[in-house]
Design an enzyme around this catalytic site. Sequence first.
Site, short mmCIF file in Angstrom:
data_model
loop_
_atom_site.label_atom_id
_atom_site.label_comp_id
_atom_site.label_asym_id
_atom_site.label_seq_id
_atom_site.Cartn_x
_atom_site.Cartn_y
_atom_site.Cartn_z
N LYS A 60 0.82 -1.21 0.00
CA LYS A 60 0.00 0.00 0.00
C LYS A 60 0.86 1.27 0.00
CE LYS A 60 -3.80 -2.34 2.39
NZ LYS A 60 -4.65 -2.34 3.60
N TYR A 93 -12.57 -2.70 -2.88
CA TYR A 93 -13.03 -2.69 -1.49
C TYR A 93 -14.55 -2.57 -1.38
CZ TYR A 93 -8.17 -2.38 -0.14
OH TYR A 93 -6.84 -2.66 0.04
N HIS A 119 -1.98 -5.51 1.53
CA HIS A 119 -3.23 -6.24 1.33
C HIS A 119 -2.84 -7.58 0.72
CE1 HIS A 119 -7.17 -7.42 -0.26
NE2 HIS A 119 -6.49 -7.80 -1.32
N ASN A 135 -1.83 0.08 7.06
CA ASN A 135 -1.22 -1.16 7.56
C ASN A 135 -0.38 -1.90 6.52
OD1 ASN A 135 -3.19 -2.27 5.96
ND2 ASN A 135 -4.43 -3.04 7.65
N GLU A 159 -9.15 -11.04 -7.69
CA GLU A 159 -8.20 -9.94 -7.54
C GLU A 159 -7.06 -10.01 -8.54
OE1 GLU A 159 -7.17 -10.17 -3.38
OE2 GLU A 159 -9.06 -9.23 -2.77
#
Length: 132
Positions: free
Chosen positions: A9, A49, A115, A112, A126
């Site tokens: 990310k 998402y 993913h 965080n 995905e």
Amino acid sequence: MEQTLVIIKPDGVRRKLVGRIIQRFEEKNLTIKEMYQGVMTDKIAQEHYAHLKEKPFFPNLVAYMTSGPVVFLLLEGADAIPLVRQMLGATNVLQAVPGTIRGDFACSTTENLVHASDSPENAAIEIQRFFG
């Protein structure tokens, strides 16, 4: 062999942790089948998402994921999905144990670092979304 998607990310890229994160996957004998860096569009972030659309943090999540470059990885290896998920650690960084990527490097639950696909079904969706 199983395949999974990993996204490093914007905070992982911004904090220059890409190499250290990738090194951990390679040390576990996972193979990088494909990899590229790009900026996630608003449309793709909302699609990716969509399962969180009703959550109050959804707009902030989309804004965060589109705030800068990310690195997309298609990893392959034996039991790649559960292995990678274990390596990442808990989404809530306060629960992520030392030795996991989030436990060692993440600073907040909202940013965080990574993913990863959570099931073979989601991995297929995905991987198609980001690698065609």
